[in-house]
Structures are given as C-alpha cells and as structure tokens.
Motif scaffolding. Structure first.
Motif, mmCIF file in Angstrom:
data_model
loop_
_atom_site.group_PDB
_atom_site.id
_atom_site.type_symbol
_atom_site.label_atom_id
_atom_site.label_comp_id
_atom_site.label_asym_id
_atom_site.label_seq_id
_atom_site.Cartn_x
_atom_site.Cartn_y
_atom_site.Cartn_z
ATOM 1 N N PRO A 145 0.866 -1.162 -0.076
ATOM 2 C CA PRO A 145 -0.026 -0.115 -0.111
ATOM 3 C C PRO A 145 0.815 1.361 0.031
ATOM 4 O O PRO A 145 0.502 2.337 -0.612
ATOM 5 C CB PRO A 145 -0.698 -0.089 1.344
ATOM 6 N N ASP A 146 1.927 1.175 0.576
ATOM 7 C CA ASP A 146 2.873 2.671 0.371
ATOM 8 C C ASP A 146 4.136 2.262 -0.237
ATOM 9 O O ASP A 146 5.035 2.930 -0.031
ATOM 10 C CB ASP A 146 3.161 2.965 1.842
ATOM 11 N N ASN A 150 1.863 2.463 -5.701
ATOM 12 C CA ASN A 150 0.677 3.281 -5.198
ATOM 13 C C ASN A 150 1.178 4.784 -5.293
ATOM 14 O O ASN A 150 0.361 5.655 -5.453
ATOM 15 C CB ASN A 150 0.358 2.858 -3.904
ATOM 16 N N LEU A 155 -1.909 7.713 -5.006
ATOM 17 C CA LEU A 155 -2.780 7.110 -3.712
ATOM 18 C C LEU A 155 -2.313 7.276 -2.305
ATOM 19 O O LEU A 155 -1.257 6.564 -2.237
ATOM 20 C CB LEU A 155 -3.449 5.899 -4.356
ATOM 21 N N THR A 157 -1.836 5.956 1.488
ATOM 22 C CA THR A 157 -1.878 4.575 1.962
ATOM 23 C C THR A 157 -3.546 4.045 2.153
ATOM 24 O O THR A 157 -3.595 2.947 1.915
ATOM 25 C CB THR A 157 -1.038 4.413 3.466
ATOM 26 N N SER A 158 -4.258 4.736 2.602
ATOM 27 C CA SER A 158 -5.635 4.585 3.154
ATOM 28 C C SER A 158 -6.642 4.245 1.925
ATOM 29 O O SER A 158 -7.427 3.281 2.073
ATOM 30 C CB SER A 158 -6.313 5.483 3.854
ATOM 31 N N GLN A 159 -6.134 4.686 0.776
ATOM 32 C CA GLN A 159 -7.033 4.640 -0.514
ATOM 33 C C GLN A 159 -6.250 3.495 -1.381
ATOM 34 O O GLN A 159 -6.558 3.443 -2.590
ATOM 35 C CB GLN A 159 -7.487 5.764 -1.210
ATOM 36 N N ALA A 160 -5.015 3.221 -1.065
ATOM 37 C CA ALA A 160 -4.254 2.344 -1.990
ATOM 38 C C ALA A 160 -4.843 1.195 -2.504
ATOM 39 O O ALA A 160 -5.452 0.710 -1.692
ATOM 40 C CB ALA A 160 -2.885 2.082 -1.433
ATOM 41 N N ILE A 161 -4.321 0.901 -3.909
ATOM 42 C CA ILE A 161 -4.966 -0.600 -4.289
ATOM 43 C C ILE A 161 -4.195 -1.658 -3.342
ATOM 44 O O ILE A 161 -2.667 -1.466 -3.415
ATOM 45 C CB ILE A 161 -4.414 -0.405 -5.730
ATOM 46 N N SER A 162 -4.927 -2.619 -3.048
ATOM 47 C CA SER A 162 -4.115 -3.828 -2.581
ATOM 48 C C SER A 162 -3.812 -4.797 -3.514
ATOM 49 O O SER A 162 -4.864 -5.544 -3.727
ATOM 50 C CB SER A 162 -5.235 -4.112 -1.538
ATOM 51 N N ASP A 166 -6.577 -7.695 -3.478
ATOM 52 C CA ASP A 166 -7.712 -7.855 -4.397
ATOM 53 C C ASP A 166 -7.737 -8.640 -5.651
ATOM 54 O O ASP A 166 -6.778 -8.800 -6.287
ATOM 55 C CB ASP A 166 -7.362 -6.224 -5.245
#
Lengths: 304, 297
Positions: A145-146, A150, A155, A157-162, A166
């Motif tokens: 995420p960070d 990303n 993006l 970290t809170s809205q990052a693509i996993s 995913d």
C-alpha cells in the motif's frame, strides 16, 4: 551373455576384478543408491500408498485402508481445490502462451547480437539467480500500500490499491512476478540451444528466400527439439508446483489458492491427515506426462 | 546497370533491417531497465530511513542516506547466525552431491553391468519428483530414526537432515549430467589405467576425477545457488527458527519487521550477496551448469 564374443562393442580383454575392487565398486554405487532410494523413491511410493489410507501419523499399526475416500473428499467436498486448480491453470496458460514465448523471442534477438545484447542478457538473467523468497520481498516493495506503484499513482495509503489482496489484481500481479524470473530462465536455456544450431542451416534457408519467421519456424525451431522439450517440462513443472513466492506473500492463509500451498497446508505441521498425501499424489500426476516426455527424450539412445 | 540496381535494392533491404534492429534493440532495452528496476528500487530503499518515507511518501527526495539499515539488520535480525546456518547446509550438501553424483556416473559409464541404464533412469526420474510427494514419510522417518538413537533432533530440526534430503534429490541431476559428460571421455584412458594395474579407487580419484573438473565446477555453482535458495525443505524439516538458513528465515523476518520495511530491504539485499557473486563472478559456470542437462555432452 552368449553374444559377448560377437558383439563388437564389448572390450576384447575380459576384466577380472580383485576382491577389493569389487568391494570398492559396491560402495561407489551402494551408498548413493541407498540414499536416493531411501529418501526419494521409498517415501514417494509410501505417500502414494498412504493417500489411500486414514492415519493420524503416529502409530504405524493404526493405518486404516480408506480406498478413494481422501480423493473423493478433495474432489467433491473441498471447493478450494478447484479454486487452486483454476489459478494453477491460469498460471500454466500464462507461462505457456506468454512468458515462455517471450523468453524464446528474447533469446532469438539476443542471439542475433543486436546492439547492447550483452547488457540485456545480464538484465534478464539477474532474477534467475535470486531465490523466489527474495523475489517475493522485492516485489512487495513495489506493490504494498505505501509502495512505489501506489506512490506513482498518487494514492494515499488509506485508498491504496491492495495488489495482493484484491481479487481483480492479485493473480495477474503474481503472474508478472513469476514471469520476471521465468522469462530469464527460458532465455538462458534457449540461448545456449541457439548457439548450438548450425549457422549454415540458417544461411541456406535465407538464400532460398525464406523470411525470418519462416526460417525460425521451419528450420531453427525443429532443430532445437531437445531444448524445446526441456523448456516445456520446466514451464509445466514450475507453473503447477509453484509454492515459495506465493507462500512468502500470503503465508498459509490462502489469499491466492494454489496447489503448492494447499499441499503444504495439509502435510506440514501437527495432525497431518492423509488428505495431504492425496494432494501430493495429484500434484505428481499432473506433471507426469512432461516428466515421461523428458525421460524418453534423454534416454532414447540408451534404451535402443 | 542491373548489378547496380540489385546492389541498390540490397542496400535498401540492409537499411530497413538496420532500422528494424534498432527498434527491437530499444524495445528490449526499455524492458531490460524495467527488469532491473525492482532490485534497484529495493537497493535504493535500503539506504533510506523508513520514517522519512512514512512522513514524505515513497517518491520523496532523500534527506538522509546511509548504511544504517544494514548495521541494524545485521545486529537486530541476527543475519550472521542465519548465514552460518546456510553455509552449514549448502557446503556439505554440494560436496556430497558432487561426490556421489560422480561416483554413480563413473560406475555407470565405465563398468558395464546389467542395471546401468535402469539405475541412471531411476536417478534422473527421482530428481523430477515433487518435494511434497516425498515429505510425509521423510518427516516420519527422521523422527523415528531420532527416537531410535535416543535424540529426536538427530535428523529432524537438524541441518544434517536438510543436507541429506538435498543430496538425495540433487544427486539425480548431478549423476545424469556427469554421466553424459563422461561418455564423451575416450574409453582408452580408462583402459590404459586398468592395464597399468590401477585399482578402481585410483582409477576414479587419480584418472577420472581430474578430467571432470569443468562440469564439476559448473554443477557446483548451480547446486550452490539452488540449495542456498531453497525455501521448502528448511521450512518443513526444521522447527527451531534459529537453525534455519537465511532464505527460509526471510519469511519470518518479513512478518516480524513489517514496521520497518527499509530494514527488511537491507536484510534482503544482504541475503542476495552470495547469489550476486554467482551472477557477477561465476556466471559462466552458472549458465553452462544450467544448460549441461539440456544439451547432451
């Protein structure tokens, strides 16, 4: 052997071995053979037998015949097995139609000594020497995420693509990571094969007016048969038995179910059931065809 | 005139080919840079403190660069211990694999007896079996043998147990490769040694082994890389984390150091040093080892 005197290949002098020579020879093949049979073949056959039994794994006298129950359990009552089969099939198809051909194409271009080929070769070869465990860690740096990707997408970290979590992305991310290593591996094998192909063959084809693609398909590719079989075997085995990289990313959680991790979860640790043995046998049977093809190829001359 | 024309045509064709080659070269070059990027990025991250990235984001320009993550990784992750474990497994395993492999290849190719081909087939096929197929009985056998000698950790959770399973598996490949190499060595060399009265022992160690140096070097590099990189066996055959080799230990370290990724980057970079030596210094042996099995002889 009555033909000994007539066969031209037998040595003229009949050798007599001294007693000590016989003992030495016995040791020379006895020790390795014992080790190999005891730690590879015997356990492999034992697992095949155990896959038809119930056993808690402690007392040998308590092994009970189960018939096909373990297999029925896997095929009909374990939906995750089919999920894993689906992922491994995608993996195999990806390797077969994309990664392996890319490796071959790369080898072909590098073999033509295009500008910078030495550097390119090194760059693609680098991932091959790394362990799959390290590969997992390195890619995690880009994809967490960070991480880099990303960050590049802007993006937080809170809205990052996993990418690993995913379901829309994870399988393709794993495919790219696996290809990162596989393409270089195939390139190295193919490059060595291409060096062995007679250059006169290619020249003859070009003089006859064949295009590059025709030359490759009709002349070079068939001449590479031994390498092709090895590449095929490696492609199938690596995609169906994959374990390390997925395990280092997901652990045994099954975030992306694959056969290798499923087998591992069922055979390792306490309370191992013989369902694990059945899984291992399935894993083995899935790769038996390429194994036989490889052995036939390598031993064709010997058996004759 | 016509000659000139055809030469012109040829030139044009060559020119077109040249442009095409350049395009291909650029295309492959861009991918080559992408290829090394993940490693370069990990290396870059390992020189930066993680707190800086948390505060300013991954793409922020560096304020502080240094080897501090490496110092910390070595002391906090106890990397020297894990390196020692890797050495304790890899060195004996490679040595024994090569010794047994060359002994098998020697007997199978130099002395004819009934089961030559069958033995070679057994070894080569054994090498291709999946590790998972072998694991359960090996695990039980290790425990049972341990109970027999009165020490449960005689093979299980002991580096010798991991060494033995590697030797048993890899021996198949070594035997196959060395025997196809040995077939190319003239039989006369062996025959003259025997006429001179050399016994089997001398024949192998004095005559054959020195001739096997090139494939042995390649195999040694390849086996070292494979065994050092192994993840599965050390994971399942060892229960004490402190005994695990570095490749398997990385899995646990990754879980433990999630709060400081850059420290983990430094750890991973240290762990790849032996394989990087293979990459930079012994690439010739590695590549020829990899292809020994594919191109006969």
């Amino acid at each position: 052997m009555t033909t000994e005197t007539t066969a031209p290949s037998t040595p003229r002098r009949r050798r007599f071995f001294s007693k000590s020579d016989k003992i030495t020879l016995g040791f020379f093949i006895g020790v390795p053979t014992f080790l190999h049979v005891a730690l590879v073949w015997f356990p492999a056959l034992a697992t095949m037998y155990l896959s038809f039994t119930y056993w808690t794994g402690i007392d040998i006298s308590k092994i009970q015949w189960a018939g096909l129950a373990n297999y029925e359990n896997i095929f009909f009552n374990t939906p995750i097995f089919w999920d894993a089969m689906r992922v491994n099939t995608v993996w195999l198809l990806w390797f077969f139609f994309i990664a392996t051909p890319l490796g071959i194409l790369l080898a072909y271009q590098i073999d033509r000594e295009i500008r910078g080929h030495k550097f390119y070769q090194s760059a693609y070869y680098l991932p091959v020497v790394l362990s799959l465990a390290v590969t997992g860690i390195i890619w995690n740096f880009l994809l967490r995420p960070d991480g880099f990707v990303n960050g590049l997408l802007g993006l937080p970290t809170s809205q990052a693509i996993s990418f690993f979590g995913d379901d829309r992305y994870n399988i393709w991310v794993i495919m790219i990571m696996a290809s990162w290593r596989h393409i270089g591996y195939i390139m190295l094998l193919y490059l060595a094969g291409l060096k062995a192909v007679d250059a006169a063959l290619r020249e003859a084809a070009t003089i006859d007016g064949a295009t590059e693609w025709q030359t490759f398909r009709k002349v070079v590719f068939p001449a590479m048969r031994p390498v092709n079989i090895i590449v095929l075997v490696i492609t199938i085995i690596e995609s169906l038995r994959a374990f390390d990289m997925v395990y280092i990313i997901y652990g045994s959680s099954g975030g992306l179910p694959i056969l290798g991790v499923l087998v591992f979860n069922n055979i390792a640790g306490e309370g191992a059931s013989m369902k694990g043995a059945a899984y291992a046998v399935i894993l083995f049977l899935l790769t038996i065809v390429p194994i036989i093809a490889y052995l036939r190829q390598q031993f064709r001359e010997d058996v004759k | 005139m016509t000659i000139e024309k055809s030469q012109d045509k040829k030139k044009k064709k060559l020119y077109a080919q040249d442009i095409k080659d350049r395009l291909i070269s650029i295309f492959i070059g861009i991918f080559a840079l992408l290829w090394i990027f993940p490693i370069a990025w990990t290396l870059w991250s390992s020189f930066r403190p993680y707190t800086e990235i948390m505060k300013n984001g991954v793409l922020s320009p560096p304020q502080e660069l240094g080897l501090f993550n490496y110092e910390e990784a070595i002391s906090r992750m106890e990397l020297p211990t894990y390196f020692l474990n890797s050495a304790l497994i890899t060195i004996p395993a490679v040595f024994l694999t090569l010794l047994f492999g060359s002994l098998m290849a020697f007997v199978v190719t130099r002395y004819s007896f009934k089961f030559n081909v069958a033995l070679l087939l057994l070894f080569t096929a054994g090498n291709l079996l999946p590790a998972q197929l072998v694991f359960i009985p090996v695990f039980k056998m290790y425990l049972a043998l341990g109970d027999l000698v009165g020490d449960r950790r005689f093979l299980y959770d002991n580096h010798w147990g991991v060494v033995l399973i590697h030797v048993a598996f890899q021996m198949g490949f070594a035997t196959f490769v060395l025997s196809s190499y040995m077939k190319t060595i003239p039989k006369e060399i062996s025959e003259s040694a025997m006429v001179d009265g050399a016994n089997v022992f001398t024949h192998f160690f004095r005559v054959m082994l020195p001739l096997l140096r090139p494939p042995l070097a390649s195999l040694a590099v390849l086996m070292t890389t494979w065994i050092y990189n192994d993840f599965f066996w050390a994971l399942v055959l060892m229960s004490t984390d402190k005994k695990r080799p570095i490749t398997s230990a990385l899995g646990r370290l990754q879980g433990e150091f999630t709060t400081d990724y850059n420290l983990l980057a430094a750890g991973a970079m240290i762990a790849v040093i032996p394989t990087l030596i293979v990459f930079f210094v012994m690439r010739k042996q590695f590549v020829s080892g990899l292809t020994l099995g594919s191109t006969k002889g």
